[in-house]
Structure formats: C-alpha cells, structure tokens
Design an enzyme around this catalytic site. Structure first.
Site, PDB file in Angstrom:
ATOM      1  N   THR A  55      -5.685  -7.225  10.459  1.00  0.00           N
ATOM      2  CA  THR A  55      -6.005  -5.959   9.786  1.00  0.00           C
ATOM      3  C   THR A  55      -5.493  -4.755  10.583  1.00  0.00           C
ATOM      4  O   THR A  55      -4.909  -3.827  10.019  1.00  0.00           O
ATOM      5  CB  THR A  55      -7.536  -5.836   9.607  1.00  0.00           C
ATOM      6  OG1 THR A  55      -8.017  -7.013   8.951  1.00  0.00           O
ATOM      7  CG2 THR A  55      -7.897  -4.612   8.780  1.00  0.00           C
ATOM      8  N   GLU A  92      -8.762 -11.754  -7.884  1.00  0.00           N
ATOM      9  CA  GLU A  92      -7.981 -10.528  -7.677  1.00  0.00           C
ATOM     10  C   GLU A  92      -6.718 -10.529  -8.535  1.00  0.00           C
ATOM     11  O   GLU A  92      -6.303  -9.477  -9.036  1.00  0.00           O
ATOM     12  CB  GLU A  92      -7.652 -10.355  -6.191  1.00  0.00           C
ATOM     13  CG  GLU A  92      -8.895 -10.046  -5.363  1.00  0.00           C
ATOM     14  CD  GLU A  92      -8.605  -9.817  -3.880  1.00  0.00           C
ATOM     15  OE1 GLU A  92      -7.441  -9.944  -3.447  1.00  0.00           O
ATOM     16  OE2 GLU A  92      -9.570  -9.504  -3.156  1.00  0.00           O
ATOM     17  N   ARG A 126       2.279  -6.458   8.896  1.00  0.00           N
ATOM     18  CA  ARG A 126       1.506  -5.330   9.422  1.00  0.00           C
ATOM     19  C   ARG A 126       2.035  -4.871  10.783  1.00  0.00           C
ATOM     20  O   ARG A 126       2.016  -3.677  11.086  1.00  0.00           O
ATOM     21  CB  ARG A 126       0.022  -5.703   9.473  1.00  0.00           C
ATOM     22  CG  ARG A 126      -0.598  -5.631   8.069  1.00  0.00           C
ATOM     23  CD  ARG A 126      -1.966  -6.234   8.022  1.00  0.00           C
ATOM     24  NE  ARG A 126      -2.720  -5.814   6.843  1.00  0.00           N
ATOM     25  CZ  ARG A 126      -3.886  -6.327   6.489  1.00  0.00           C
ATOM     26  NH1 ARG A 126      -4.442  -7.291   7.204  1.00  0.00           N
ATOM     27  NH2 ARG A 126      -4.509  -5.883   5.401  1.00  0.00           N
ATOM     28  N   HIS A 173      -2.307  -5.346   1.313  1.00  0.00           N
ATOM     29  CA  HIS A 173      -3.569  -6.055   1.070  1.00  0.00           C
ATOM     30  C   HIS A 173      -3.241  -7.523   0.841  1.00  0.00           C
ATOM     31  O   HIS A 173      -2.171  -7.842   0.328  1.00  0.00           O
ATOM     32  CB  HIS A 173      -4.266  -5.514  -0.189  1.00  0.00           C
ATOM     33  CG  HIS A 173      -5.371  -6.414  -0.673  1.00  0.00           C
ATOM     34  ND1 HIS A 173      -6.634  -6.382  -0.129  1.00  0.00           N
ATOM     35  CD2 HIS A 173      -5.372  -7.423  -1.591  1.00  0.00           C
ATOM     36  CE1 HIS A 173      -7.370  -7.331  -0.713  1.00  0.00           C
ATOM     37  NE2 HIS A 173      -6.631  -7.962  -1.596  1.00  0.00           N
ATOM     38  N   TYR A 229     -12.311  -2.763  -4.364  1.00  0.00           N
ATOM     39  CA  TYR A 229     -12.852  -2.835  -3.007  1.00  0.00           C
ATOM     40  C   TYR A 229     -14.387  -2.783  -2.981  1.00  0.00           C
ATOM     41  O   TYR A 229     -14.968  -2.471  -1.947  1.00  0.00           O
ATOM     42  CB  TYR A 229     -12.272  -1.716  -2.140  1.00  0.00           C
ATOM     43  CG  TYR A 229     -10.867  -1.996  -1.622  1.00  0.00           C
ATOM     44  CD1 TYR A 229     -10.627  -3.057  -0.753  1.00  0.00           C
ATOM     45  CD2 TYR A 229      -9.785  -1.199  -1.981  1.00  0.00           C
ATOM     46  CE1 TYR A 229      -9.351  -3.324  -0.259  1.00  0.00           C
ATOM     47  CE2 TYR A 229      -8.499  -1.452  -1.492  1.00  0.00           C
ATOM     48  CZ  TYR A 229      -8.297  -2.512  -0.627  1.00  0.00           C
ATOM     49  OH  TYR A 229      -7.044  -2.772  -0.136  1.00  0.00           O
ATOM     50  N   ARG A 241      -1.920 -14.531   4.343  1.00  0.00           N
ATOM     51  CA  ARG A 241      -2.660 -13.926   5.466  1.00  0.00           C
ATOM     52  C   ARG A 241      -1.855 -14.071   6.759  1.00  0.00           C
ATOM     53  O   ARG A 241      -1.849 -13.167   7.596  1.00  0.00           O
ATOM     54  CB  ARG A 241      -4.039 -14.588   5.638  1.00  0.00           C
ATOM     55  CG  ARG A 241      -5.053 -14.378   4.526  1.00  0.00           C
ATOM     56  CD  ARG A 241      -5.497 -12.978   4.245  1.00  0.00           C
ATOM     57  NE  ARG A 241      -6.002 -12.212   5.371  1.00  0.00           N
ATOM     58  CZ  ARG A 241      -6.695 -11.062   5.248  1.00  0.00           C
ATOM     59  NH1 ARG A 241      -6.988 -10.564   4.044  1.00  0.00           N
ATOM     60  NH2 ARG A 241      -7.068 -10.390   6.310  1.00  0.00           N
ATOM     61  N   PHE A 260     -15.914   3.106   6.102  1.00  0.00           N
ATOM     62  CA  PHE A 260     -14.559   3.524   5.737  1.00  0.00           C
ATOM     63  C   PHE A 260     -14.283   3.470   4.230  1.00  0.00           C
ATOM     64  O   PHE A 260     -13.168   3.759   3.795  1.00  0.00           O
ATOM     65  CB  PHE A 260     -13.517   2.689   6.500  1.00  0.00           C
ATOM     66  CG  PHE A 260     -13.597   1.194   6.255  1.00  0.00           C
ATOM     67  CD1 PHE A 260     -13.066   0.623   5.106  1.00  0.00           C
ATOM     68  CD2 PHE A 260     -14.193   0.349   7.193  1.00  0.00           C
ATOM     69  CE1 PHE A 260     -13.125  -0.745   4.881  1.00  0.00           C
ATOM     70  CE2 PHE A 260     -14.253  -1.032   6.976  1.00  0.00           C
ATOM     71  CZ  PHE A 260     -13.717  -1.567   5.802  1.00  0.00           C
ATOM     72  N   LYS A 306       0.824  -1.207   0.000  1.00  0.00           N
ATOM     73  CA  LYS A 306       0.000   0.000   0.000  1.00  0.00           C
ATOM     74  C   LYS A 306       0.866   1.269   0.000  1.00  0.00           C
ATOM     75  O   LYS A 306       2.073   1.218   0.293  1.00  0.00           O
ATOM     76  CB  LYS A 306      -0.950  -0.042   1.210  1.00  0.00           C
ATOM     77  CG  LYS A 306      -1.950  -1.206   1.136  1.00  0.00           C
ATOM     78  CD  LYS A 306      -2.987  -1.134   2.249  1.00  0.00           C
ATOM     79  CE  LYS A 306      -4.001  -2.274   2.123  1.00  0.00           C
ATOM     80  NZ  LYS A 306      -5.082  -2.178   3.128  1.00  0.00           N
ATOM     81  N   ASN A 335      -2.282  -0.018   6.634  1.00  0.00           N
ATOM     82  CA  ASN A 335      -1.753  -1.237   7.251  1.00  0.00           C
ATOM     83  C   ASN A 335      -0.795  -2.004   6.340  1.00  0.00           C
ATOM     84  O   ASN A 335      -0.635  -3.208   6.454  1.00  0.00           O
ATOM     85  CB  ASN A 335      -2.914  -2.126   7.746  1.00  0.00           C
ATOM     86  CG  ASN A 335      -3.887  -2.464   6.643  1.00  0.00           C
ATOM     87  OD1 ASN A 335      -3.648  -2.152   5.479  1.00  0.00           O
ATOM     88  ND2 ASN A 335      -4.982  -3.120   6.990  1.00  0.00           N
TER      89      ASN A 335
HETATM   90  P1  ADP Z   1      -8.032  -7.048   5.384  1.00  0.00           P
HETATM   91  O1  ADP Z   1      -7.215  -6.076   4.550  1.00  0.00           O
HETATM   92  O2  ADP Z   1      -7.280  -7.517   6.590  1.00  0.00           O
HETATM   93  O3  ADP Z   1      -8.578  -8.188   4.559  1.00  0.00           O
HETATM   94  P2  ADP Z   1     -10.700  -5.873   5.306  1.00  0.00           P
HETATM   95  O4  ADP Z   1     -10.904  -6.636   4.035  1.00  0.00           O
HETATM   96  O5  ADP Z   1     -11.723  -6.008   6.370  1.00  0.00           O
HETATM   97  O6  ADP Z   1      -9.273  -6.222   5.966  1.00  0.00           O
HETATM   98  O7  ADP Z   1     -10.598  -4.328   4.972  1.00  0.00           O
HETATM   99  C1  ADP Z   1      -9.972  -3.877   3.794  1.00  0.00           C
HETATM  100  C2  ADP Z   1      -9.115  -2.687   4.122  1.00  0.00           C
HETATM  101  O8  ADP Z   1      -9.941  -1.601   4.557  1.00  0.00           O
HETATM  102  C3  ADP Z   1      -8.131  -2.881   5.285  1.00  0.00           C
HETATM  103  O9  ADP Z   1      -6.927  -3.515   4.905  1.00  0.00           O
HETATM  104  C4  ADP Z   1      -7.889  -1.461   5.730  1.00  0.00           C
HETATM  105  O10 ADP Z   1      -6.970  -0.776   4.873  1.00  0.00           O
HETATM  106  C5  ADP Z   1      -9.269  -0.849   5.555  1.00  0.00           C
HETATM  107  N1  ADP Z   1     -10.050  -0.916   6.791  1.00  0.00           N
HETATM  108  C6  ADP Z   1     -10.599  -2.014   7.365  1.00  0.00           C
HETATM  109  N2  ADP Z   1     -11.266  -1.717   8.491  1.00  0.00           N
HETATM  110  C7  ADP Z   1     -11.142  -0.376   8.644  1.00  0.00           C
HETATM  111  C8  ADP Z   1     -11.607   0.558   9.611  1.00  0.00           C
HETATM  112  N3  ADP Z   1     -12.342   0.163  10.654  1.00  0.00           N
HETATM  113  N4  ADP Z   1     -11.273   1.864   9.443  1.00  0.00           N
HETATM  114  C9  ADP Z   1     -10.538   2.264   8.385  1.00  0.00           C
HETATM  115  N5  ADP Z   1     -10.073   1.444   7.425  1.00  0.00           N
HETATM  116  C10 ADP Z   1     -10.359   0.143   7.550  1.00  0.00           C
HETATM  117 MG    MG Z   2      -9.929  -8.114   2.961  1.00  0.00          MG
END
Ligand code: ADP
Ligand code: MG
Length: 139
Positions: free
Chosen positions: A93, A128, A104, A117, A51, A87, A59, A11, A114
């Site tokens: 996350t 993807e 992370r 992805h 996304y 993962r 968010f 990212k 973070n």
């Molecule tokens: P992951 O990336 O661990 O699979 P998610 O798919 O739930 O997590 O979320 C996608 C992305 O959205 C996260 O990697 C993060 O950048 C962002 N994100 C997730 N939850 C939040 C939140 N509560 N506030 C802000 N950004 C968030």
């Molecule tokens: Mg995800």
C-alpha cells in the site's frame, strides 16, 4: 488453481501522469487478462460505496476526495490466481515499502496516491468487478 476475477483501478495520479499504458503492460506481463475496461470520473457516491469498508478510517474522506479528483481507468482482470497475482505486481500500500519493480514502487507518489487499487480477496474480486461491470461488458 482457479480462474479468478479481480478489479484494478488506475488511480487519478497515475492517469494524470500518463502511466495507463505502462501499468496495463505490467498487469498483462504478470499473466492477467483484461476482460473489461472503462475510463471516467467516479462520483462521490461511487467512491463512498466502493470504499464503504473503510468508512470509519481516518483517511476515508480524503480517500474519497482523491479518488474523485480526476479520471480513473477501471479494469476487470481474469487469470489463474488473479487476486494474488495482481496484489503481487501492485506492491505494498505504501509505495515506500513496495518491492522494487512493482506498480506502486514505480508509479506511487504516496500512501494515498499509490497509483492502483486491487481487490484483496477472491470474494471481493467478484463483488468489485460486479460493482463496475455488467456481465455483458466482460469479454
Ligand atoms: P490497499 O489499496 O493496498 O488494499 P487499503 O485497502 O488498506 O490498501 O486502503 C485503501 C486505500 O486507502 C489505499 O490504496 C490508499 O489509497 C488509501 N490509504 C490507505 N492507508 C492510508 C493512510 N494511512 N493514509 C492515507 N490514505 C491511505
Ligand atoms: Mg484494499
């Protein structure tokens, strides 16, 4: 144990902090093989489509804005159980909750910024990778 594909995105925060090499080193160390790689800036349309699953989350707008705020590195990865391996090495996350020595935990700056992805299922790994790479771009 099946050979799987999964997508990683380094990212904008991690690219800006010059953590590309360290992150790829960790992915390779976890047993993943880089089969495709590109660097660039996502358009708003790219980020919104990629996304789309999160489009109703509070968010979403911020996430699209963050993901288009700077350069990203997109990696197609392959390996046995690649989705879970990725993962695991990524960590949770929220970097504050990520296990020590995960990407992370080391390079995440907050729940949004973070660092990486990672695809969350075998099916999404396939989809993807196909979203960003043509078959001929995979080695
Ligand atoms: P992951 O990336 O661990 O699979 P998610 O798919 O739930 O997590 O979320 C996608 C992305 O959205 C996260 O990697 C993060 O950048 C962002 N994100 C997730 N939850 C939040 C939140 N509560 N506030 C802000 N950004 C968030
Ligand atoms: Mg995800």
């Amino acid at each position: 144990m099946a050979l799987e594909k999964t997508l990683s995105i380094i990212k904008p925060n991690a690219v800006a902090k010059k953590n590309i090499g360290a992150i790829i080193h960790m992915l390779e160390g976890a047993g993943l093989r880089v089969m495709g790689m590109k660097m660039g800036n996502l358009t708003q349309r790219d980020a919104e489509q990629f996304y789309a699953i999160h489009k109703d989350r509070a968010f979403f707008k911020e996430l699209v804005s963050f993901m288009t705020s700077g350069t990203v590195v997109i990696l197609a990865l392959e390996g046995t159980n690649a989705v879970v391996k990725n993962r695991d090495i990524m960590g949770a996350t929220d970097p504050k909750k990520a296990a020590p020595n995960t990407i992370r935990a080391k390079f995440g700056e907050g729940i949004e910024a973070n660092a990486v992805h990672g695809s969350d299922s075998v099916e999404n790994g396939i989809n993807e990778v196909a979203f960003f790479f043509a078959e001929r771009e995979l080695c």
